[in-house]
Design a protein around this motif. Structure first.
Motif, short mmCIF file in Angstrom:
data_model
loop_
_atom_site.label_atom_id
_atom_site.label_comp_id
_atom_site.label_asym_id
_atom_site.label_seq_id
_atom_site.Cartn_x
_atom_site.Cartn_y
_atom_site.Cartn_z
N TYR A 264 7.53 2.80 -8.20
CA TYR A 264 7.11 1.79 -7.22
C TYR A 264 8.28 1.49 -6.30
O TYR A 264 9.02 0.52 -6.49
N LYS A 265 8.47 2.31 -5.29
CA LYS A 265 9.59 2.18 -4.36
C LYS A 265 9.15 2.60 -2.97
O LYS A 265 8.08 3.19 -2.78
N LEU A 266 10.03 2.32 -2.00
CA LEU A 266 9.85 2.87 -0.66
C LEU A 266 10.51 4.24 -0.55
O LEU A 266 10.14 5.05 0.30
N GLY B 235 0.82 -1.21 0.00
CA GLY B 235 0.00 0.00 0.00
C GLY B 235 0.85 1.26 0.00
O GLY B 235 0.55 2.23 -0.71
N TYR B 236 1.93 1.25 0.78
CA TYR B 236 2.82 2.41 0.80
C TYR B 236 3.51 2.59 -0.55
O TYR B 236 3.68 3.72 -1.03
N VAL B 237 3.92 1.48 -1.17
CA VAL B 237 4.59 1.56 -2.46
C VAL B 237 3.66 2.19 -3.50
O VAL B 237 4.09 3.03 -4.32
N PHE B 238 2.38 1.84 -3.47
CA PHE B 238 1.43 2.43 -4.41
C PHE B 238 1.21 3.92 -4.10
O PHE B 238 1.05 4.72 -5.03
N TRP B 239 1.21 4.26 -2.83
CA TRP B 239 1.09 5.68 -2.46
C TRP B 239 2.31 6.46 -2.96
O TRP B 239 2.18 7.57 -3.48
N PHE B 240 3.48 5.86 -2.80
CA PHE B 240 4.70 6.49 -3.29
C PHE B 240 4.65 6.66 -4.81
O PHE B 240 5.07 7.69 -5.34
N HIS B 241 4.13 5.67 -5.51
CA HIS B 241 4.01 5.75 -6.97
C HIS B 241 3.07 6.87 -7.37
O HIS B 241 3.32 7.60 -8.35
N ALA B 242 1.97 7.02 -6.63
CA ALA B 242 1.02 8.08 -6.96
C ALA B 242 1.66 9.47 -6.81
O ALA B 242 1.28 10.41 -7.51
N GLU B 243 2.63 9.58 -5.91
CA GLU B 243 3.27 10.88 -5.65
C GLU B 243 4.46 11.12 -6.58
O GLU B 243 4.65 12.24 -7.08
N TYR B 244 5.26 10.06 -6.84
CA TYR B 244 6.52 10.26 -7.56
C TYR B 244 6.63 9.44 -8.84
O TYR B 244 7.65 9.55 -9.55
#
Length: 493
Positions: free
Chosen positions: A230-232, A218-227
């Motif tokens: 698909y990363k931490l 879930g965090y990786v997808f949130w990170f992808h939405a922002e940047y």
């Protein structure tokens, strides 16, 4: 609660009183947190509620939850409470193990004091040394990380056989630790291995794995939405590059021309090579767009780091061992810079930059570093006297490894398998976690004194579990004569 049942806990209450007193004194003397180089990034991610581009944002989520209070004093008080809870967890785990292992401890008597006394003694390195208190006072993630990871270990050890819902709880807590510091990511393997050794069953292990993967994904997808990645974190290779800078020799690596810009340089011998190539004017990232946070720098750093490891594996191993052993030195040394290690102590004076002031204003009005007398004088006097040398951590780890050996002798016979099983099903998990917390930073970034302190609670738990004898299997009482079936009468043919 009966008075007699409280008495065995008196040693711990004494340690706890000292721990609460020094933390209350620290909040009175320093109402605002101690700032570090990473602190502005954490606070900005909390204020804007977005993933930090450099590191996972588990800690900013805690800051965001506390944001409605608009008080940095509340924030540091909560972090000190988390530190206290970490010590309480150490006590509970060791005390429960001792009470269950010693016959007669639950019923009272002289043995009732032993589990509490041993457990209280093992909380001292967690609750009393000044550097633990100072780390909790910093605008940094380490105290939260240690608590979440210790809670995961406690859940696994709570019962002889972990149920599926306890496995899920361990997975969620480990995911929380991994999203607080990336050093927690590989530790899910240690959690699952310990559960398998303890025969938790496939359901519990699957629940732990799923409960770990879902929050991280879930965090990786949130990170992808922002940047868009698909990363931490975006800078996931630059720290490994800093690690390899300690030994990399471009005459051996022979990098291609584009990669040659990453060959490490260091003009100030007081600063470690790993720090120098990241943050000083010697850093090659100064000549790359985006600095350490850019995609190009991250790509080149990763390529160079892995090339260095392949070309110089023995040098890499030597650096990892050397920096791991730094944790056990009696005195702290000025490493990685002459000033970094001093930032992990309470200061005598105040320092406050305009950048910090502008950022802190969005979180609370009391973020400015203040030194309040006369309380600060008492904290500084405590700081001069109550320090735990790194050698003590080495003793704790050696004790946790060796203390199970005497349990091989049982009922007048030597049974080595008995002590091995005892260590593998109990102390192995906290002991391995403690060692991993020392080795992983030394292998992936650089040595830093704040990376050492989260390893201490696990070493204390491992030693406590190893000291007490393994649980005896319950004895089945022999049937009484009246319970025996009557013998059949022999009938002549």
């Amino acid at each position: 609660m009966r008075v007699r049942s409280v008495l065995p806990h008196l040693p711990f209450f004494g340690v706890l009183a000292v721990a609460v007193w020094i933390r209350a004194l620290a909040v009175l003397a320093y109402p605002a947190p101690l700032w570090f180089g990473d602190s502005p990034g954490y606070l900005q991610a909390a204020v804007e509620f977005r993933p930090d581009p450099t590191r996972p944002s588990g800690y900013p989520m805690l800051l965001w939850l506390l944001k409605p209070f608009r008080s940095f004093t509340v924030m540091v008080s909560v972090q000190h409470a988390i530190g206290i809870l970490t010590g309480v967890l150490v006590y509970v785990l060791v005390w429960r193990a001792g009470r269950a292992a010693l016959p007669g401890a639950e019923a009272g008597g002289r043995r009732a004091w032993l589990p509490g006394a041993v457990a209280a003694l093992l909380t001292v390195p967690v609750l009393v040394p000044v550097h633990q208190v100072a780390l909790e006072h910093m605008l940094m993630s380490d105290s939260l990380f240690a608590f979440l990871l210790l809670a995961a270990v406690a859940v696994v050890l709570w019962r002889r056989r972990t149920t599926w819902w306890l496995g899920a709880a361990a997975g969620i807590l480990t995911a929380g630790a991994a999203l607080t510091r990336t050093a927690g990511v590989p530790l899910i393997a240690l959690i699952l291995a310990a559960m398998a050794i303890r025969r938790a069953g496939w359901r519990a292990c699957a629940a732990a794995a799923a409960a770990f993967v879902l929050p991280v994904a879930g965090y990786v997808f949130w990170f992808h939405a922002e940047y868009g990645q698909y990363k931490l974190a975006k800078a996931d290779q630059v720290f490994l590059y800093g690690r390899t800078a300690a030994f990399a020799d471009c005459r051996v690596i022979k990098p291609r021309p584009e990669l040659a810009v990453m060959c490490p340089k260091r003009s100030d011998p007081r600063i470690s090579k790993s720090f120098s190539v990241m943050w000083t004017p010697d850093s090659p990232f100064r000549r790359i767009p985006g600095w350490v946070y850019g995609d190009e720098g991250n790509r080149l750093a990763g390529e160079f780091a892995w090339a260095a490891i392949r070309a110089q594996p023995a040098d890499y191993a030597e650096v990892v061992v050397r920096d791991t052993l730094r944790a056990f030195a009696w005195h702290r040394q000025p490493y990685p810079t002459p000033w970094t290690w001093l930032q992990y102590e309470f200061p005598e004076g105040e320092a406050w930059s305009d950048k910090q002031a502008r950022l802190a204003r969005h979180y609370g009005p009391d973020g400015e570093t203040r030194v309040v007398r006369p309380w600060a004088g008492q904290v500084l006097a405590y700081q001069d006297r109550v320090v735990m040398p790194g050698t003590i951590l080495g003793v704790l780890l050696l004790g946790g490894l060796a203390a199970a050996a005497p349990h091989a002798r049982s009922e007048g016979r030597w049974r080595p398998g008995r002590s091995v099983r005892h260590w593998a099903t109990g102390p192995l998990l906290p002991w391995g976690t403690s060692l991993a917390l020392l080795v992983v930073p030394a292998a992936t970034a650089d040595f830093d004194y704040r990376y050492v302190l989260p390893a201490v609670p696990f070493a204390c738990v491992a030693l406590g579990l190893a000291l007490f004898p393994p649980l005896r299997p319950p004895r089945v009482p022999a049937p009484r004569d009246e319970d025996r079936p009557a013998p059949k009468e022999k009938v002549d043919a």
